[in-house]
Design an enzyme around this catalytic site. Structure first.
Site, PDB file in Angstrom:
ATOM      1  N   VAL A  57      19.405  -0.132   2.674  1.00 29.45           N
ATOM      2  CA  VAL A  57      18.136  -0.867   2.636  1.00 29.45           C
ATOM      3  C   VAL A  57      17.091  -0.182   1.763  1.00 29.45           C
ATOM      4  O   VAL A  57      16.071  -0.803   1.421  1.00 29.45           O
ATOM      5  CB  VAL A  57      17.573  -1.094   4.051  1.00 29.45           C
ATOM      6  CG1 VAL A  57      18.528  -1.933   4.874  1.00 29.45           C
ATOM      7  CG2 VAL A  57      17.248   0.224   4.751  1.00 29.45           C
ATOM      8  N   ASN A  83      15.900  -2.259  11.783  1.00 29.49           N
ATOM      9  CA  ASN A  83      16.216  -1.154  12.678  1.00 29.49           C
ATOM     10  C   ASN A  83      16.694   0.093  11.934  1.00 29.49           C
ATOM     11  O   ASN A  83      16.609   1.195  12.475  1.00 29.49           O
ATOM     12  CB  ASN A  83      17.297  -1.603  13.673  1.00 29.49           C
ATOM     13  CG  ASN A  83      17.872  -0.453  14.460  1.00 29.49           C
ATOM     14  OD1 ASN A  83      17.226   0.111  15.326  1.00 29.49           O
ATOM     15  ND2 ASN A  83      19.121  -0.089  14.131  1.00 29.49           N
ATOM     16  N   SER A 134       8.707   3.877  16.364  1.00 31.30           N
ATOM     17  CA  SER A 134       9.047   4.947  17.301  1.00 31.30           C
ATOM     18  C   SER A 134       7.788   5.360  18.046  1.00 31.30           C
ATOM     19  O   SER A 134       6.666   5.174  17.552  1.00 31.30           O
ATOM     20  CB  SER A 134       9.609   6.158  16.551  1.00 31.30           C
ATOM     21  OG  SER A 134       9.708   7.294  17.401  1.00 31.30           O
ATOM     22  N   TYR A 147       8.940  11.954   9.666  1.00 34.71           N
ATOM     23  CA  TYR A 147       9.424  10.889  10.539  1.00 34.71           C
ATOM     24  C   TYR A 147       8.271  10.155  11.211  1.00 34.71           C
ATOM     25  O   TYR A 147       8.181   8.926  11.176  1.00 34.71           O
ATOM     26  CB  TYR A 147      10.359  11.482  11.587  1.00 34.71           C
ATOM     27  CG  TYR A 147      10.957  10.461  12.532  1.00 34.71           C
ATOM     28  CD1 TYR A 147      12.019   9.662  12.122  1.00 34.71           C
ATOM     29  CD2 TYR A 147      10.463  10.307  13.826  1.00 34.71           C
ATOM     30  CE1 TYR A 147      12.569   8.723  12.981  1.00 34.71           C
ATOM     31  CE2 TYR A 147      11.012   9.372  14.688  1.00 34.71           C
ATOM     32  CZ  TYR A 147      12.057   8.585  14.270  1.00 34.71           C
ATOM     33  OH  TYR A 147      12.601   7.647  15.122  1.00 34.71           O
ATOM     34  N   SER A 150       6.219   8.100   8.764  1.00 25.25           N
ATOM     35  CA  SER A 150       6.936   6.885   8.334  1.00 25.25           C
ATOM     36  C   SER A 150       6.856   5.802   9.392  1.00 25.25           C
ATOM     37  O   SER A 150       6.670   4.617   9.083  1.00 25.25           O
ATOM     38  CB  SER A 150       8.398   7.210   8.017  1.00 25.25           C
ATOM     39  OG  SER A 150       9.175   7.432   9.191  1.00 25.25           O
ATOM     40  N   LYS A 151       6.968   6.183  10.655  1.00 26.83           N
ATOM     41  CA  LYS A 151       6.937   5.197  11.732  1.00 26.83           C
ATOM     42  C   LYS A 151       5.528   4.666  11.971  1.00 26.83           C
ATOM     43  O   LYS A 151       5.346   3.492  12.326  1.00 26.83           O
ATOM     44  CB  LYS A 151       7.512   5.813  13.010  1.00 26.83           C
ATOM     45  CG  LYS A 151       9.005   6.155  12.908  1.00 26.83           C
ATOM     46  CD  LYS A 151       9.835   4.940  12.560  1.00 26.83           C
ATOM     47  CE  LYS A 151      11.328   5.228  12.656  1.00 26.83           C
ATOM     48  NZ  LYS A 151      12.170   4.026  12.391  1.00 26.83           N
TER      49      LYS A 151
END
Length: 250
Positions: A57, A83, A134, A147, A150-151
């Site tokens: 993706v 997802n 998340s 991380y 990004s979320k």
């Protein structure tokens, strides 16, 4: 649901595969996307009304080829579940730009690319988008500078999608899982970490993949027809407690 079609990225394992199986059980047809071709083929084996599509993706070219292929196979698209994600953790001063880009490429760029490519089909069906962020996008934690950021960006992207696509009847929502009892988590979480999570979560346990999938499936369904722009933490109450609860509970 006989004719409805969902696209699920990161479908070869974990929450993605649990979502695929639940959607199939509820009468959807499912396009399963993943960049791990052997694991994807294994996951799709024997599943009626599901078809695997190899796709990274984070690649604009692969996404541009895959969405038309899905429409060619199924003829329509009613829901997109973004997802697919990667998790790379490390101290902020040791997070180099290469790691930062690897995380952003999949976790943020992938959500943007897949959704952009699917918008014309979703306009036709007045469909829905469900992005998986998340709990780390809602509350900061150590080792998660790439991380978590990004979320958090996925959460804002969801709100943008809801604001701009609502006029076409397209809904966009975001699910933020807390600690989930996946094979990977159980392999890397020490007993000390497990105990700490249990202490910090009001429900005193990890969630399961199917519990997250249930929320995703609801947001894809007609039962959520007036729900858009929402950020739902499926986390056993983890995000709501702030600080201090473990000590108070004793």
């Amino acid at each position: 649901m006989a004719n409805k079609v969902a696209l699920v990225t990161g479908a070869a394992r974990g929450i993605g595969l649990a979502t695929v199986n639940l959607m199939l059980a509820r009468g959807w047809q499912v396009a399963m996307l993943d960049r791990d071709a052997p694991e994807l083929d294994k996951a799709a084996r024997g599943l009626d009304d599901a078809m695997p599509f190899f796709c990274d993706v984070s690649s604009e070219e692969q996404v541009a080829e895959t969405i038309p292929a899905i429409l060619g196979r199924f003829g329509r698209l009613d829901a997109v579940v973004n997802n697919a994600g990667v998790a790379e953790f490390g101290p902020i001063e040791q997070t180099d730009f290469a790691m930062w880009r690897r995380v952003m490429d999949t976790n943020l760029d992938g959500v943007f690319l897949v959704t952009q490519a699917a918008i014309p089909a979703l306009k036709d069906t007045r469909g829905s988008i469900v992005n998986i962020a998340s709990i780390s996008g809602l509350r900061a934690s150590t080792l998660r500078v790439a991380y978590g950021t990004s979320k958090a960006a996925v959460i804002q992207l969801t709100r943008q999608q809801a604001a701009e696509l609502g006029e076409y009847g397209i809904r966009a929502n975001c699910v933020c899982p807390g600690p989930v009892r996946t094979k990977l988590a159980m392999a890397v979480h020490t007993q000390e970490i497990i105990d700490a999570y249990h202490d910090a979560i009001p429900l005193n346990r990890y969630g399961s993949e199917i519990e997250i999938a249930e929320v995703i499936a609801f947001l894809c369904s007609d039962q959520a027809s007036y729900v858009t722009g929402q950020i739902i933490a499926s986390d056993g109450g983890f995000e709501s407690t702030g600080v201090g609860l473990p000590a108070l509970r004793s």
